[in-house]
Design an enzyme around this catalytic site. Structure first.
Site, mmCIF file in Angstrom:
data_model
loop_
_atom_site.group_PDB
_atom_site.id
_atom_site.type_symbol
_atom_site.label_atom_id
_atom_site.label_comp_id
_atom_site.label_asym_id
_atom_site.label_seq_id
_atom_site.Cartn_x
_atom_site.Cartn_y
_atom_site.Cartn_z
ATOM 1 N N CYS A 275 2.709 -4.008 -18.821
ATOM 2 C CA CYS A 275 2.835 -2.587 -19.179
ATOM 3 C C CYS A 275 4.178 -1.959 -18.852
ATOM 4 O O CYS A 275 4.879 -1.504 -19.760
ATOM 5 C CB CYS A 275 1.728 -1.785 -18.507
ATOM 6 S SG CYS A 275 0.128 -2.157 -19.182
HETATM 7 C C1 UDX Z 1 0.252 -0.618 -14.539
HETATM 8 C C2 UDX Z 1 -0.234 0.811 -14.199
HETATM 9 O O1 UDX Z 1 -0.434 0.921 -12.772
HETATM 10 C C3 UDX Z 1 -1.509 1.136 -14.950
HETATM 11 O O2 UDX Z 1 -1.893 2.487 -14.710
HETATM 12 C C4 UDX Z 1 -1.255 0.946 -16.465
HETATM 13 O O3 UDX Z 1 -2.428 1.198 -17.188
HETATM 14 C C5 UDX Z 1 -0.769 -0.479 -16.719
HETATM 15 O O4 UDX Z 1 0.410 -0.744 -15.944
HETATM 16 P P1 UDX Z 1 -0.389 -3.100 -13.762
HETATM 17 O O5 UDX Z 1 0.691 -3.566 -14.687
HETATM 18 O O6 UDX Z 1 -1.704 -3.790 -13.773
HETATM 19 O O7 UDX Z 1 -0.710 -1.543 -14.033
HETATM 20 O O8 UDX Z 1 0.184 -3.255 -12.273
HETATM 21 P P2 UDX Z 1 0.643 -2.336 -11.063
HETATM 22 O O9 UDX Z 1 -0.251 -2.568 -9.920
HETATM 23 O O10 UDX Z 1 0.868 -0.944 -11.479
HETATM 24 O O11 UDX Z 1 2.054 -3.041 -10.710
HETATM 25 C C6 UDX Z 1 3.085 -3.193 -11.674
HETATM 26 C C7 UDX Z 1 4.294 -3.872 -11.070
HETATM 27 O O12 UDX Z 1 4.947 -3.016 -10.159
HETATM 28 C C8 UDX Z 1 4.012 -5.166 -10.286
HETATM 29 O O13 UDX Z 1 4.985 -6.127 -10.631
HETATM 30 C C9 UDX Z 1 4.153 -4.765 -8.843
HETATM 31 O O14 UDX Z 1 4.566 -5.818 -8.006
HETATM 32 C C10 UDX Z 1 5.230 -3.680 -8.933
HETATM 33 N N1 UDX Z 1 5.183 -2.701 -7.832
HETATM 34 C C11 UDX Z 1 4.119 -1.855 -7.717
HETATM 35 C C12 UDX Z 1 6.239 -2.626 -6.926
HETATM 36 O O15 UDX Z 1 7.227 -3.367 -7.016
HETATM 37 N N2 UDX Z 1 6.186 -1.687 -5.927
HETATM 38 C C13 UDX Z 1 5.141 -0.822 -5.789
HETATM 39 O O16 UDX Z 1 5.184 0.014 -4.873
HETATM 40 C C14 UDX Z 1 4.075 -0.912 -6.717
#
Ligand code: UDX
Length: 446
Positions: A275
């Site tokens: 996403c």
């Molecule tokens: C995301 C959105 O959270 C969700 O609302 C939307 O519908 C789809 O995209 P998702 O892709 O499943 O969900 O993962 P998420 O938990 O949000 O993490 C995305 C990425 O960000 C991961 O690679 C994670 O490692 C990274 N991340 C997340 C960070 O580097 N730091 C953080 O503090 C949080």
């Protein structure tokens, strides 16, 4: 109230969680996809992807007869249901803009089916689509193919989904908010009634708005979260230039400010997944096409591009040339608790290590089969974290899996050729590790 009959077109994460969520609450749901294998699994009660809690409710719904998977056959599922959620994929084109081919084909098929149908039917776009898509592409296709009028003969809504992988099913059952963009009042009311019945006493705030605002809410939410991540990664990079500074402490203190909040401030090697990267790129492309250059979002993306390569830079600072050096990679999935490697930050890291002549050995608790389809025999695969460390000159932590948290300094010092640990996700306590080995952590002043 008589429960409306529901169909869902496209059974990826969003479609299947929506279908199973509704079926688990007693709705009669038809889940439709062109992928025969996926539908066959669903009809046996087996989810086609790993998602906690989904398996149990899926098999229960299939057994009870509330959920049925159907291959293709849009006309049949439209005829037999009252509401249709469209949750087909919206991939990126090479230039970053959104590819709407699956949305267009779903809209054509639904339109053709609506032509044959006498009763009122509401189509709900759940896929992430750039602002203007439902109004300017879906509606005209539905009207052209059905020879009917939107808002009079049939209804149309845009209802974005905010679920996260790894907690997708729970997120479906416990949403923070429901956003309903409606072409006309009757369509919006129909969908609002459905959600009020679905969530009953736990109904979250429902935002009623236009189709385009609903579409933008999804992009704005994801772009904001991506911005938070690139922001804290920028602060991490600044911390590294300041002796004694630590981004983890900065983030904890910042997060206590209610206006900022503690979530999505974990500095690391950047964001991946299906996403954030795609949606930020699509919003940039959409905005540029509309005549506005969103510089802030360009920077968010740029930070995310360079951030993973910092792991390689750290390695070189410790080892000099990487040619012939053995590098252990712990974690391949784009985040813990998933086997998904789409846009995983480990991909540019491994590609760069290979380019510089390093030998790479990787381990991940669940993503190894997917990794093999990406890297084939260009890297080696270990069957455990400890085996991955054997004879390594340096280890990079790329994904913060719970099982890696249990690793002790001795696990590294006893197994590696040279104990050099690069903590790309800030999993380990620097105080404990610094005294036992060469320990480099992202966002920690030297
Ligand atoms: C995301 C959105 O959270 C969700 O609302 C939307 O519908 C789809 O995209 P998702 O892709 O499943 O969900 O993962 P998420 O938990 O949000 O993490 C995305 C990425 O960000 C991961 O690679 C994670 O490692 C990274 N991340 C997340 C960070 O580097 N730091 C953080 O503090 C949080």
């Amino acid at each position: 109230m008589k429960k409306p009959r529901i169909s869902v077109i496209g059974v990826g994460y969003v479609g299947l969680c929506t279908a199973v969520g509704l079926a688990s609450k007693g709705y009669s749901v038809l889940a439709c996809d062109v992928d025969e294998q996926k539908i066959s699994k669903i009809n046996q009660g087996i989810p086609p992807f790993h998602e906690p809690g989904l398996q149990e409710k899926l098999s229960e719904s299939i057994k009870k007869g509330n959920l049925k998977g159907v291959v293709g056959q849009t006309d049949q599922v439209i005829e037999e249901t009252d509401l249709t959620f469209v949750a087909v994929g919206t991939p990126s084109k090479p230039d970053g803009s959104i590819d709407l081919k699956y949305i267009e084909s779903a809209a054509c098929n639904i339109g053709k089916a609506l032509k044959q149908k006498d009763s009122y039917h509401v189509t709900i776009i759940k896929s992430t689509v750039v602002p203007g898509t439902t109004q300017n592409i879906v509606k005209p296709l539905l009207e052209k193919e059905s020879k009917k009028t939107c808002g009079v003969d049939f209804g149309l809504c845009m209802n974005p989904e905010f679920l996260r992988q790894g907690s997708a099913f729970q997120d479906t059952l416990n949403a923070d908010r429901v956003v309903i963009g409606a072409y006309d009042k009757q369509s919006g009311d129909t969908l609002e009634d459905l959600y009020k019945d679905f969530y009953s006493a736990h109904t979250p705030p429902i935002i009623r708005t236009t189709l385009s605002t609903a579409e933008l809410i999804k992009y704005a939410s994801n772009a904001m979260l991506a911005t938070k991540i690139s922001f804290i990664n920028t602060i991490a990079n600044i911390c590294e230039q300041i002796p004694g500074a630590d981004v983890k402490v900065v983030a904890t203190a910042m997060g206590l400010d209610k206006r900022i909040g503690p979530l999505f401030l974990d500095a690391g090697l950047g964001y991946g997944g299906s996403c954030f990267p795609k949606d930020v790129k699509a919003l940039i492309a959409c905005s540029k096409k509309l005549g506005y250059d969103p510089e802030l979002l360009d920077s968010v993306e740029q930070v995310n591009k360079t951030q993973p390569l910092k792991a390689v830079k750290f390695c070189k600072e410790q080892l000099g040339k990487l040619e012939g050096k053995n590098i252990a990679i712990l974690g391949l999935a784009f985040k813990p608790d998933t086997d998904d490697m789409r846009e995983a930050r480990v991909i540019p890291i491994i590609n760069q290590l290979l380019k510089e002549g390093a030998n790479v050995t990787a381990y991940d608790p669940v993503a190894m089969p997917i990794a093999k389809t990406i890297f084939d025999n260009k890297i080696s695969y270990a069957t455990s974290a400890l085996k991955c460390l054997k004879n390594a000159d340096s280890c990079i932590i790329v994904t913060e899996w719970e099982e890696f948290k249990k690793l002790t300094p001795e696990d590294f010092t006893k197994n590696m050729k040279q104990p050099i640990l690069i903590d790309g996700r800030r999993m380990f306590n620097p105080e404990t590790f610094k005294t036992k080995m060469q320990f480099v952590a992202l966002g920690l002043g030297k």
